[in-house]
Scaffold this motif. Sequence first.
Motif, PDB file in Angstrom:
ATOM      1  N   GLN A  69      19.806 -10.657 -89.136  1.00 43.00           N
ATOM      2  CA  GLN A  69      20.091 -12.033 -88.720  1.00 43.00           C
ATOM      3  C   GLN A  69      20.889 -12.767 -89.793  1.00 43.00           C
ATOM      4  N   THR A  80      22.388 -16.335 -89.030  1.00 43.87           N
ATOM      5  CA  THR A  80      22.096 -17.761 -88.879  1.00 43.87           C
ATOM      6  C   THR A  80      20.845 -17.943 -88.034  1.00 43.87           C
ATOM      7  N   GLN A  81      20.079 -19.001 -88.322  1.00 40.33           N
ATOM      8  CA  GLN A  81      18.784 -19.158 -87.661  1.00 40.33           C
ATOM      9  C   GLN A  81      18.611 -20.503 -86.953  1.00 40.33           C
ATOM     10  N   HIS A  89      14.202 -22.923 -84.918  1.00 36.79           N
ATOM     11  CA  HIS A  89      14.711 -21.610 -85.320  1.00 36.79           C
ATOM     12  C   HIS A  89      14.950 -20.699 -84.116  1.00 36.79           C
ATOM     13  N   PRO A 121      17.515 -16.915 -83.240  1.00 40.85           N
ATOM     14  CA  PRO A 121      18.472 -15.941 -83.776  1.00 40.85           C
ATOM     15  C   PRO A 121      19.865 -16.209 -83.210  1.00 40.85           C
ATOM     16  N   THR A 165      23.630 -12.791 -85.101  1.00 38.28           N
ATOM     17  CA  THR A 165      23.080 -11.622 -85.791  1.00 38.28           C
ATOM     18  C   THR A 165      24.104 -10.492 -85.835  1.00 38.28           C
ATOM     19  N   GLN A 223      22.885 -13.547 -98.770  1.00 40.21           N
ATOM     20  CA  GLN A 223      21.968 -14.612 -98.346  1.00 40.21           C
ATOM     21  C   GLN A 223      21.254 -15.236 -99.543  1.00 40.21           C
ATOM     22  N   ALA A 268      20.194 -18.123 -92.564  1.00 37.63           N
ATOM     23  CA  ALA A 268      18.957 -17.356 -92.733  1.00 37.63           C
ATOM     24  C   ALA A 268      18.846 -16.909 -94.186  1.00 37.63           C
ATOM     25  N   LEU A 275      14.860 -10.703 -88.135  1.00 32.07           N
ATOM     26  CA  LEU A 275      14.803 -11.470 -86.887  1.00 32.07           C
ATOM     27  C   LEU A 275      13.382 -11.283 -86.346  1.00 32.07           C
ATOM     28  N   GLU A 306      11.165 -16.103 -83.253  1.00 31.52           N
ATOM     29  CA  GLU A 306      12.549 -16.527 -83.020  1.00 31.52           C
ATOM     30  C   GLU A 306      13.105 -15.894 -81.742  1.00 31.52           C
TER      31      GLU A 306
END
Length: 338
Positions: free
Chosen positions: A115, A117-118, A222, A224, A227, A253, A294, A299, A303
């Motif tokens: 993942q 961005t969340q 939040h 997913p 990804t 990250q 993230a 993931l 989520e």
Amino acid sequence: MKKSLKFSFSFLLIAILMFSLAACNNASKSETKKLEKVRIAEVTRSIFYAPQYVALAKGFFKAEGLDVTLTTTPGGDKTMTALISGGADVALVGSETSIYVYAQGANDPVINFAQLTQTDGTFLVARDKIDNFSWDLLKGKTFLGQRKGGMPQMVGEFVLKKHGIDPHKDLNLIQNIDFANIANAFASGTGEFVQLFEPTASIFEKEGKGHIVASFGKESGHVPYTTFMAKESYMKENKATIEKFTRAVYKAQKWVESHSAEEIAKAVEPYFPDTDLAIMTTVVERYKSQGSFATDPILDEEEWNNLQNIMKEAGELPKEVNHKTLVNTEVAEKVIKK
């Protein structure tokens, strides 16, 4: 005799130096040859994906022995077509696309493994400045939304309903404009509100074309949103590659998490040559402050279920899919433990 010895010694030094340089060049060529090629297809070029560009710019992929090439394939459908047809090894796209492919009976399903961005990455932009914004101000207005079936549109509708607004009854919802032309349509006078990604939202605000009044990412929780995924067959045949890839993403990250918005903006600047650094810094800070990036590649099930709830609410969930069916967390968990 002394001159002869001097000449011989000098010649020997030159020979050693030339041999060393040749050996270094050969070693360098050998290292280059050893780099394994991985092709990424990204759904769009966006500062929202800053950790990916950090992984490229800081050499995290290369340090793992990967020669990564990046291609932008606008739209989830085009990105998945590139992945399924073999035009890409890895896709960076919304997780909902893997569910659409699975529901169509794919023999080689697409698996989410890291993942990026969340949260949702869009913002609500109003044409006129609003000092005290409330969501009910959208009622009866023309709202320029995102493409039907995509995560931005589904999250947009989810948030509107959360605030007691029926997007198909309480406002004039426009969804038939191509993703690449939504901003231009708003700038040309269509709609009183629009759902935009960054940096377009901030650029519009700077130019006086609109005003950011709310964040869909803050409102939706939040999910997913974006990804890295690959076909199941590719993951089975390239286990080491997927692990190296995920490790590079995780390094990026952590780097993003521990550095300032300005440092991140400078790192990814080469990927956005036409965007002002000050705007980029503002955008990165906005995404960082609302937890959009993230902090690890896992993931989780919560989520995944939130994603399916949003899809179901929008009437776009073809079938419920178990988390373990389309999500592989083993690689990410292994990378984090190491």
